[in-house]
Design a protein around this motif. Structure first.
Motif, PDB file in Angstrom:
ATOM      1  N   ASN A  39     -13.117  12.020   2.246  1.00 36.20           N
ATOM      2  CA  ASN A  39     -14.319  12.494   1.555  1.00 36.20           C
ATOM      3  C   ASN A  39     -14.879  11.437   0.603  1.00 36.20           C
ATOM      4  O   ASN A  39     -15.317  11.749  -0.500  1.00 36.20           O
ATOM      5  CB  ASN A  39     -14.040  13.795   0.799  1.00 36.20           C
ATOM      6  CG  ASN A  39     -13.605  14.907   1.713  1.00 36.20           C
ATOM      7  OD1 ASN A  39     -14.056  14.996   2.850  1.00 36.20           O
ATOM      8  ND2 ASN A  39     -12.705  15.745   1.234  1.00 36.20           N
ATOM      9  N   GLY A  40     -14.838  10.184   1.010  1.00 40.65           N
ATOM     10  CA  GLY A  40     -15.401   9.100   0.213  1.00 40.65           C
ATOM     11  C   GLY A  40     -14.534   8.612  -0.921  1.00 40.65           C
ATOM     12  O   GLY A  40     -14.904   7.678  -1.636  1.00 40.65           O
ATOM     13  N   GLU A  41     -13.372   9.221  -1.140  1.00 38.84           N
ATOM     14  CA  GLU A  41     -12.485   8.800  -2.224  1.00 38.84           C
ATOM     15  C   GLU A  41     -11.286   8.052  -1.657  1.00 38.84           C
ATOM     16  O   GLU A  41     -10.678   8.478  -0.685  1.00 38.84           O
ATOM     17  CB  GLU A  41     -11.998  10.011  -3.014  1.00 38.84           C
ATOM     18  CG  GLU A  41     -13.096  10.690  -3.803  1.00 38.84           C
ATOM     19  CD  GLU A  41     -12.544  11.776  -4.712  1.00 38.84           C
ATOM     20  OE1 GLU A  41     -11.400  11.635  -5.188  1.00 38.84           O
ATOM     21  OE2 GLU A  41     -13.259  12.757  -4.926  1.00 38.84           O
ATOM     22  N   THR A  42     -10.969   6.929  -2.310  1.00 37.67           N
ATOM     23  CA  THR A  42      -9.848   6.105  -1.872  1.00 37.67           C
ATOM     24  C   THR A  42      -8.720   6.205  -2.894  1.00 37.67           C
ATOM     25  O   THR A  42      -8.948   6.084  -4.094  1.00 37.67           O
ATOM     26  CB  THR A  42     -10.287   4.635  -1.725  1.00 37.67           C
ATOM     27  OG1 THR A  42     -11.341   4.574  -0.766  1.00 37.67           O
ATOM     28  CG2 THR A  42      -9.142   3.750  -1.270  1.00 37.67           C
ATOM     29  N   THR A  43      -7.506   6.438  -2.385  1.00 38.43           N
ATOM     30  CA  THR A  43      -6.332   6.475  -3.260  1.00 38.43           C
ATOM     31  C   THR A  43      -5.236   5.622  -2.650  1.00 38.43           C
ATOM     32  O   THR A  43      -5.070   5.578  -1.432  1.00 38.43           O
ATOM     33  CB  THR A  43      -5.796   7.916  -3.438  1.00 38.43           C
ATOM     34  OG1 THR A  43      -5.515   8.459  -2.155  1.00 38.43           O
ATOM     35  CG2 THR A  43      -6.787   8.799  -4.160  1.00 38.43           C
ATOM     36  N   GLN A  44      -4.520   4.928  -3.525  1.00 37.55           N
ATOM     37  CA  GLN A  44      -3.393   4.120  -3.061  1.00 37.55           C
ATOM     38  C   GLN A  44      -2.134   4.949  -3.206  1.00 37.55           C
ATOM     39  O   GLN A  44      -1.873   5.514  -4.264  1.00 37.55           O
ATOM     40  CB  GLN A  44      -3.266   2.831  -3.872  1.00 37.55           C
ATOM     41  CG  GLN A  44      -2.100   1.973  -3.419  1.00 37.55           C
ATOM     42  CD  GLN A  44      -2.093   0.608  -4.077  1.00 37.55           C
ATOM     43  OE1 GLN A  44      -3.134   0.010  -4.272  1.00 37.55           O
ATOM     44  NE2 GLN A  44      -0.913   0.129  -4.428  1.00 37.55           N
ATOM     45  N   GLY A  45      -1.381   5.037  -2.113  1.00 34.68           N
ATOM     46  CA  GLY A  45      -0.138   5.792  -2.134  1.00 34.68           C
ATOM     47  C   GLY A  45       0.986   4.995  -2.763  1.00 34.68           C
ATOM     48  O   GLY A  45       0.853   3.815  -3.084  1.00 34.68           O
ATOM     49  N   LYS A  46       2.087   5.656  -2.920  1.00 35.00           N
ATOM     50  CA  LYS A  46       3.274   5.034  -3.501  1.00 35.00           C
ATOM     51  C   LYS A  46       3.911   4.087  -2.484  1.00 35.00           C
ATOM     52  O   LYS A  46       4.134   4.462  -1.332  1.00 35.00           O
ATOM     53  CB  LYS A  46       4.270   6.123  -3.886  1.00 35.00           C
ATOM     54  CG  LYS A  46       5.533   5.602  -4.501  1.00 35.00           C
ATOM     55  CD  LYS A  46       6.476   6.737  -4.830  1.00 35.00           C
ATOM     56  CE  LYS A  46       7.798   6.175  -5.346  1.00 35.00           C
ATOM     57  NZ  LYS A  46       8.774   7.223  -5.583  1.00 35.00           N
ATOM     58  N   PRO A  47       4.189   2.846  -2.891  1.00 33.28           N
ATOM     59  CA  PRO A  47       4.878   1.920  -1.975  1.00 33.28           C
ATOM     60  C   PRO A  47       6.254   2.474  -1.578  1.00 33.28           C
ATOM     61  O   PRO A  47       6.935   3.107  -2.379  1.00 33.28           O
ATOM     62  CB  PRO A  47       5.022   0.639  -2.802  1.00 33.28           C
ATOM     63  CG  PRO A  47       3.957   0.743  -3.840  1.00 33.28           C
ATOM     64  CD  PRO A  47       3.843   2.217  -4.147  1.00 33.28           C
TER      65      PRO A  47
END
Length: 145
Positions: A39-47
């Protein structure tokens, strides 16, 4: 006698020519970092730390990135790079949803004992209350054991 020696020398010289795919084959200590876009939002997950295994592919200059859910093939383009082949992975159950991953593209770059793989594609989740598709990018930093 001379034809046999010539044939043996030809065989030995061809045997000495290794495939570039051998540069990538092996086990690596890896850190995988997911980047999800929905939905247009970018999140970085946990390595996530783990082990990455790469084996020779069936074709010339190909490798397979081993994964318990979906092996991913790649075409070796040089001694230090490969191009990931798009891959539609079979659905798997995640909680009460059926999730399908489609790896659209990716690259691998080897520098010494360090391999960086970048993949992108989509995840589609089909759940009892509807379905959704999100984009992902995945970066794997790996060091050969």
């Amino acid at each position: 006698m001379a034809p046999r020696i010539a044939a043996l020398l030809t065989f030995l010289s061809l045997s000495a020519c290794g495939s570039a795919s051998g540069n990538f084959v092996g086990e690596y200590d890896s850190v995988t970092t997911p980047i999800l876009t929905s939905n247009g939002e970018t999140t970085q997950g946990k390595p996530t730390n783990g082990t990455l295994t790469i084996v020779e592919g069936k074709g010339a200059d190909t490798v397979i990135i081993k994964d318990p859910d979906c092996d991913i093939g790649a075409a070796v383009t040089s001694d230090t790079t490969f191009q990931v082949v798009s891959k539609y992975c079979p659905p798997k159950e995640v909680r009460d949803c059926e999730v399908t991953q489609n790896v659209a593209e990716g690259t691998g770059t080897l520098s010494g004992n360090t391999l960086v793989i970048e993949l992108s594609g989509t995840n589609t989740a089909v759940c009892p209350d509807g379905s959704t598709t999100s984009s992902f990018a995945l970066r794997i930093d790996a060091t050969k054991k």
